[in-house]
Enzyme design. Structure first.
Site, PDB file in Angstrom:
ATOM      1  N   GLU A 187      -4.396   4.380 -13.459  1.00  0.00           N
ATOM      2  CA  GLU A 187      -5.024   5.703 -13.329  1.00  0.00           C
ATOM      3  C   GLU A 187      -4.558   6.461 -12.087  1.00  0.00           C
ATOM      4  O   GLU A 187      -4.290   7.663 -12.152  1.00  0.00           O
ATOM      5  CB  GLU A 187      -6.554   5.574 -13.294  1.00  0.00           C
ATOM      6  CG  GLU A 187      -7.196   5.314 -14.648  1.00  0.00           C
ATOM      7  CD  GLU A 187      -7.206   3.848 -15.028  1.00  0.00           C
ATOM      8  OE1 GLU A 187      -6.813   3.000 -14.195  1.00  0.00           O
ATOM      9  OE2 GLU A 187      -7.604   3.539 -16.168  1.00  0.00           O
ATOM     10  N   HIS A 256     -19.380   1.186 -16.696  1.00  0.00           N
ATOM     11  CA  HIS A 256     -18.806   2.105 -17.685  1.00  0.00           C
ATOM     12  C   HIS A 256     -19.790   3.203 -18.071  1.00  0.00           C
ATOM     13  O   HIS A 256     -19.664   3.786 -19.137  1.00  0.00           O
ATOM     14  CB  HIS A 256     -18.407   1.344 -18.951  1.00  0.00           C
ATOM     15  CG  HIS A 256     -17.185   0.496 -18.791  1.00  0.00           C
ATOM     16  ND1 HIS A 256     -17.165  -0.622 -17.994  1.00  0.00           N
ATOM     17  CD2 HIS A 256     -15.944   0.605 -19.321  1.00  0.00           C
ATOM     18  CE1 HIS A 256     -15.950  -1.161 -18.056  1.00  0.00           C
ATOM     19  NE2 HIS A 256     -15.202  -0.439 -18.842  1.00  0.00           N
TER      20      HIS A 256
END
Lengths: 453, 361
Positions: A187, A256
């Site tokens: 990322e 998450h």
């Protein structure tokens, strides 16, 4: 002992699916690992494997059946020494699964969404069709990619996999691998590459599989993308869109499940958008891609599959920085954004039954925040609740309350109350997760409180 | 097959006989450079390189003075000692299509790109006339016009951003190459390797330039790096490496040409390590106690990049008077930029709220 084969849940948010194809027929011997059927979820077509050995007795749900609830018995397997035909005779009929229990606690029903007031930005008389939020986002990207060759999409699984949540489905086929680019799981690196490409004159759309992973990349979003225009005296722009699901999904645990809206909304130099319905998702994503500024576009996994009305316009672009009144009311204002809007509308519906007319505002853009719409509504109703799926401390709700204190104090007949998630990392256990997340009853209760009812 | 491979094979004897063809590709550029290390300039070219290096040195010395007088604030990282790196590399670039990005030690790179010293110095003093209108400062200067993309304060960020510039070159098929400079300290950041991986995977047109000045702030290379030969650090991603004497502008120039030829041919990235030295502290507030005076003095006496060029110029028949003429011109230019930077007004207070966003919403 006959074994019941039940419709499996194949993703954290799946509640039902289509039994696309049977790969076995009645009387077939199967052993563990054999593929029994293909099942389509809203995200993908999955194979359903046998876990036990035996003979297929009765197939209870025919192939091609749509909307089969998770937990429904779809076939029966006779074990060793059992007579398959006898088993089939005594097999239970397909029944609707106890969906409310079987489905993850956090999953909200995907339909019907409460009917919202028409968006005044959409021209009167425009034909409407229905669309999921997922399709609306995909169409927004596809339309902008057709319009501007500088626009490309980059991220994990966006191309060949068709998107981890199927949002980029079909883009690779139409635009090819030069413009729809699968990255390694990296990322920080690809957020930096996207940002550099924007500085170099392209129009990147960087997809994060979830904004939880974007924390690895947040340095580029904030230090590189947001600040460069200012630091360069307006010389070096960074027109980029960072997008992906944000907030809690269903039973995916603390790492998450976070809503990063308040984090990004804190930073000058960024535009932060968090739409709720399909029309806003499409119209605002198109506006974000066209913007000269860096945009953080926060979606919500639980909303992807919901169906809404979508205007049939050749070029449906909505203004950034404008809130939308989703429902008019005179007694109290409920301010929300993203998935919270659906809950606020449900709460308003329920409150109407109690004689409380709630106005529901969808902020849509978190930065720049449309203070005028919020304050105008406060001036009308004199009471406000902020509903936010996220942590309460230093939240968007905190900001709305501060604005009301500073600029709307004389219009307040009661303190503004915030309804957020509990101030804990999101737990996994179904009951704890349910207890931690904002829901409609909590909003209703808060409204009663500010209305002194 | 990389073009450079056959070139190297036809040149002088390679220093090491490669065990395998594939491994050979990783060393081929180094071997090509080893075969012919120095660029051969004409007198005019060399005078030009000399003048740029002297400009950087005098400019940075003056910046140091202005800092001491309180006219420059915050962080200020000087490039003194490292002049040959930016000057040598950038002299080989095609300024119409190639792009450059670096970290916070950026004044030298801007001067080497021909950006007006006045607007750089005015940025250092935080004035309206500064290249970032006084809102960036020493670490944050940009010139999109010159394809100079900053000026970045987060160690290592420019490596991913530079890979993004390279991505844009490739996407647009404009033939450009991105050059991303970073230090031996930044070379330990994770995103550097994320970028190496993607740049090699996608064959992005980029030259990764590690300016190894021996110290990551106060940490000597051997105290902070398990692999101190930075040019080897691309090997895991199959990026060929080059080790270059960063104190010799002609070797730097030659190395840049070797690397550019390889990258422009579509072979993907190259990693160059430039061995150099900074004479001053990491920033103005650094007393540099982590190294001895003798060490610094030794480099100044034996490896100074400007003295090196001077000798080359004398060998080409340039007389002292011509060099003095250049020195005089540069001093005047630097004095003018300092006066400009000191006398220009600060930004109007209304500038506080400009350029936060480009558009109005």
């Amino acid at each position: 002992m006959a074994i019941e084969l039940k419709m499996p849940a194949l993703s954290p948010t799946m509640e039902e699916g289509k039994l696309a194809r049977w790969l076995v027929k009645e009387g077939d011997e199967v052993s563990s690992g054999d593929i029994l059927a293909e099942i389509e979820t809203d995200k993908a077509t999955m194979e359903f494997e046998a876990v036990d050995e035996g003979t297929v007795g009765k197939i209870l749900v025919a192939e091609g059946t749509e909307g089969v609830k998770v937990g429904t018995v779809i076939a029966v397997l006779a074990g060793e020494g059992e007579d398959a035909s006898a088993v089939s005779a005594s097999a239970p009929k397909a029944e609707a699964a106890p969906a409310a229990e079987a489905a993850p606690a956090a999953a909200r029903p995907e339909a019907p969404a409460p009917v919202a007031k028409k968006d005044p930005e959409v021209p009167f008389g425009t034909n409407m069709k229905t669309s999921t939020v997922r399709e609306a986002l995909r169409d927004a990207m596809a339309e902008e990619m057709r319009r501007d060759p500088r626009v490309f999409v980059m991220g994990e699984e966006v191309a060949e996999y068709q998107g981890a949540y199927k949002v980029t489905q079909g883009l690779l086929e139409e635009f090819g691998p030069q413009r729809v680019i699968d990255t390694p799981i990296t990322e920080y690196g690809f957020a930096g590459i996207g940002t550099g490409a924007a500085m170099g004159g392209l129009r990147p759309i960087i997809e994060f599989m979830t904004f939880n992973f974007a924390m690895q990349a947040i340095d580029h979003i904030i230090n590189s993308a947001a600040k460069t225009n200012y630091m360069s005296g307006g010389q070096m722009r960074c027109p980029i869109v960072f997008r992906g699901p944000n907030g809690a999904a269903a039973r995916v645990g603390a790492q998450h499940s976070q809503n990063y809206g308040p984090w990004y909304a804190n930073v000058p130099g960024l535009v932060v958008i968090a739409p709720y319905d399909a029309s806003d998702a499409k119209g605002l994503l198109k506006a974000a891609i066209r913007s000269e500024d860096p945009v953080v576009f926060l979606e919500n996994e639980l909303v992807y599959g919901r169906t809404f009305e979508l205007p049939e316009l050749d070029d449906h672009v909505l203004p950034i920085g404008k809130a939308r009144i989703m429902r008019e009311g005179k007694d109290v204002t409920i301010v929300s954004y993203s998935i919270g809007v659906g809950l606020a509308l449900e709460a308003a519906e329920q409150l109407a039954g109690e004689g409380i007319e709630a106005e529901v505002i969808d902020l849509r853009t978190l930065r720049p925040l449309d203070k005028e719409t919020v304050l105008a509504s406060l001036a009308k109703t004199n009471r406000m609740v902020v509903a936010e799926e996220g942590f309460p401390v230093c939240s968007i709700a905190s900001e709305i309350i501060a604005i009301c204190m500073e600029e709307g104090f004389d219009n307040l007949d009661a303190p503004v109350v915030r309804v957020c998630n509990e101030d804990v990392p999101l737990p996994y256990a179904a009951n704890l997760e349910k207890a931690a997340l904002i829901d409609t009853p909590r909003i209703v209760e808060a409204v009663r409180k500010v209305c002194y009812r | 097959m990389p073009k450079a491979k056959t070139d190297a094979g036809s040149g002088a004897e390679p220093a090491v006989v490669p065990a395998q063809d594939e491994d050979f590709a990783l060393h081929s550029l180094q071997e090509k450079l080893a075969a012919d290390r120095r660029y051969t300039p004409n007198k005019e070219e060399l005078l030009n390189l000399y003048e740029q290096m002297v400009l950087i040195r005098r400019f940075e010395e003056r910046a140091g003075q202005l800092y001491g007088l309180g006219l420059i604030g915050g962080f200020c990282h000087l490039y003194i000692g490292q002049e040959a790196v930016a000057v040598g590399l950038q002299s080989a670039l095609d300024s119409n299509r190639d792009s450059v990005i670096t970290g916070y030690r950026d004044h030298g790179h801007m001067l080497a790109y021909g950006i007006d010293p006045k607007v750089i110095m005015a940025e250092l003093t935080g004035r309206e006339a500064g290249i970032s209108r006084g809102k960036g400062g020493s670490m944050h200067m940009f010139s999109v016009e010159h394809k100079f993309y900053g000026g970045h304060g987060i160690v290592g960020a420019q490596v991913s951003l530079g890979a993004g510039l390279a991505f844009a070159h490739k996407y647009r098929e404009d033939g450009g190459v991105a050059m991303a400079y970073f230090g031996d300290g930044a070379a330990n950041q994770g995103q550097v390797y994320e970028s190496f991986n993607m740049a090699a995977l996608w064959k992005l047109p980029i030259i990764f330039v590690i300016e190894n000045n021996g110290y990551a702030m106060g940490t000597a290379v051997k105290r902070g790096s398990a692999e101190t030969h930075f040019y080897r650090r691309g090997t895991a991603f199959r990026i060929p490496g080059m080790q270059v004497d960063g104190m010799d502008v002609l070797e730097v120039r030659k190395a840049a040409e070797v690397a550019l030829e390889y990258v422009r041919a579509g072979n993907g990235p190259v990693l160059m390590e430039l061995n150099t030295y900074r004479y001053r502290g990491h920033s103005m507030s650094d007393p540099a106690k982590y190294r001895s005076r003798e060490e610094v003095q030794d480099v100044r006496e034996k490896r100074d990049p400007i003295e090196h060029v001077k000798q080359d110029l004398v060998a080409l028949g340039v007389d002292e008077a011509a060099l003095k003429e250049i020195d005089k011109r540069v001093r005047a230019q630097v004095a003018e930029s300092a006066d400009f930077a000191e006398s220009s007004p600060e930004p109007d207070l209304s500038e506080l709220y400009t350029d936060v966003l480009v558009e109005r919403y």
